[in-house]
Write an enzyme that holds these catalytic residues in place. Structure first.
Site, PDB file in Angstrom:
ATOM      1  N   HIS A  26       0.832  -1.368  -0.156  1.00 57.84           N
ATOM      2  CA  HIS A  26       0.360  -0.154   0.042  1.00 57.84           C
ATOM      3  C   HIS A  26       0.253   1.452   0.163  1.00 57.84           C
ATOM      4  O   HIS A  26       0.916   2.390  -0.758  1.00 57.84           O
ATOM      5  CB  HIS A  26      -0.867  -0.294   1.275  1.00 57.84           C
ATOM      6  CG  HIS A  26      -1.487   0.842   1.033  1.00 57.84           C
ATOM      7  ND1 HIS A  26      -2.941   1.270   1.085  1.00 57.84           N
ATOM      8  CD2 HIS A  26      -1.688   2.412   1.780  1.00 57.84           C
ATOM      9  CE1 HIS A  26      -3.662   2.396   1.598  1.00 57.84           C
ATOM     10  NE2 HIS A  26      -2.538   3.405   1.622  1.00 57.84           N
ATOM     11  N   GLU A  27       1.532   1.314   1.249  1.00 55.73           N
ATOM     12  CA  GLU A  27       3.049   2.442   1.080  1.00 55.73           C
ATOM     13  C   GLU A  27       3.478   2.750  -0.573  1.00 55.73           C
ATOM     14  O   GLU A  27       3.902   3.397  -0.325  1.00 55.73           O
ATOM     15  CB  GLU A  27       3.681   2.125   2.086  1.00 55.73           C
ATOM     16  CG  GLU A  27       2.808   2.836   3.501  1.00 55.73           C
ATOM     17  CD  GLU A  27       1.974   3.537   3.632  1.00 55.73           C
ATOM     18  OE1 GLU A  27       2.712   4.665   2.801  1.00 55.73           O
ATOM     19  OE2 GLU A  27       0.940   3.932   4.758  1.00 55.73           O
ATOM     20  N   HIS A  30       1.795   4.428  -2.755  1.00 53.24           N
ATOM     21  CA  HIS A  30       2.358   5.379  -2.876  1.00 53.24           C
ATOM     22  C   HIS A  30       2.947   6.009  -3.379  1.00 53.24           C
ATOM     23  O   HIS A  30       3.014   7.303  -4.495  1.00 53.24           O
ATOM     24  CB  HIS A  30       2.422   5.928  -1.582  1.00 53.24           C
ATOM     25  CG  HIS A  30       0.375   6.088  -1.352  1.00 53.24           C
ATOM     26  ND1 HIS A  30      -0.439   6.102  -1.483  1.00 53.24           N
ATOM     27  CD2 HIS A  30       0.207   5.284  -0.159  1.00 53.24           C
ATOM     28  CE1 HIS A  30      -1.844   5.707  -1.154  1.00 53.24           C
ATOM     29  NE2 HIS A  30      -1.445   5.374   0.211  1.00 53.24           N
TER      30      HIS A  30
END
Length: 214
Positions: A26-27, A30
């Site tokens: 998820h990170e 980004h």
């Protein structure tokens, strides 16, 4: 009988692996999308690495998920936020790029949840791996939907702020931005209060829908 005697070691190990894949990816998502719009901040700090150690937040990746699991059976967690230079992203891609960066982690989680769902549905997954793929589907689905909520500091609030700016509703965007400092307090209150049942009903509904289709 103690709590420790009720712990399923295999289930916990499966959960840890699935949660790590979900929150670390998820990170990275980004940072990767930001990099595509010219922001090298995450890359320069080696935060696009798949090495989970570079992303682990002791509180959000270990302590909170463990306490939630032992007390409620419900698990949510987070990794160290990947640094993003929003100014560079907006300069190169406008507010649409900033929205995409904000939603990148959620998109990653939904893609992984869908892939895990079809892996189970295909019948090609061995019985040993079914529990893992189910956990992977569940964790990513819950994490993705949870982050869609427009409550600071969740990703949904950031995407909504940039959408307001794109629509030239600067006063509304500024109000949402200023709420960041109170967002975590509000979020915690919602999570531990009775209204969480109503607020997070869509997450339970969608998860039940996926589970019933298997």
């Amino acid at each position: 009988m103690s709590v420790l005697e009720n712990i399923d070691i295999v289930e916990i190990a499966t959960l840890v692996v699935a949660l790590t894949i979900a929150i670390v990816g998820h990170e990275i998502a980004h940072g990767f999308v930001a990099y595509k719009f010219g922001d090298t901040t995450a890359k320069n700090q080696n935060r696009l690495s798949i090495n989970p150690i570079r992303h682990v937040d002791p509180l959000g990746t270990i302590i909170v998920p463990a306490l939630l699991y032992l007390s409620t059976g419900f698990v949510i967690g987070w990794a160290k936020p990947v640094p993003v230079n929003t100014y560079t992203v907006i300069r190169n891609g406008g507010y649409k790029a900033a929205i995409l960066v904000s939603l990148a982690g959620i998109i990653y989680n939904f893609i992984l949840a869908i892939l895990a769902f079809f892996a189970i549905k295909s019948g090609l997954v061995s019985s040993i791996l079914i529990q893992f793929f189910f956990m992977l589907m569940a964790v990513n689905l819950i994490l993705g939907m949870f982050n869609l909520y427009p409550i600071p500091p969740l990703d949904g609030s950031k995407a909504l702020e940039y959408l307001f700016r794109m629509l030239n509703l600067q006063s509304v965007a500024n109000l949402l931005s200023s709420a960041q400092k109170y967002g975590m307090i509000v979020l915690v209150i919602i999570v531990i209060s009775p209204i969480s049942q109503q607020v997070f009903y869509p997450i339970r509904y969608v998860f039940a829908l996926f589970r019933n289709m298997l």
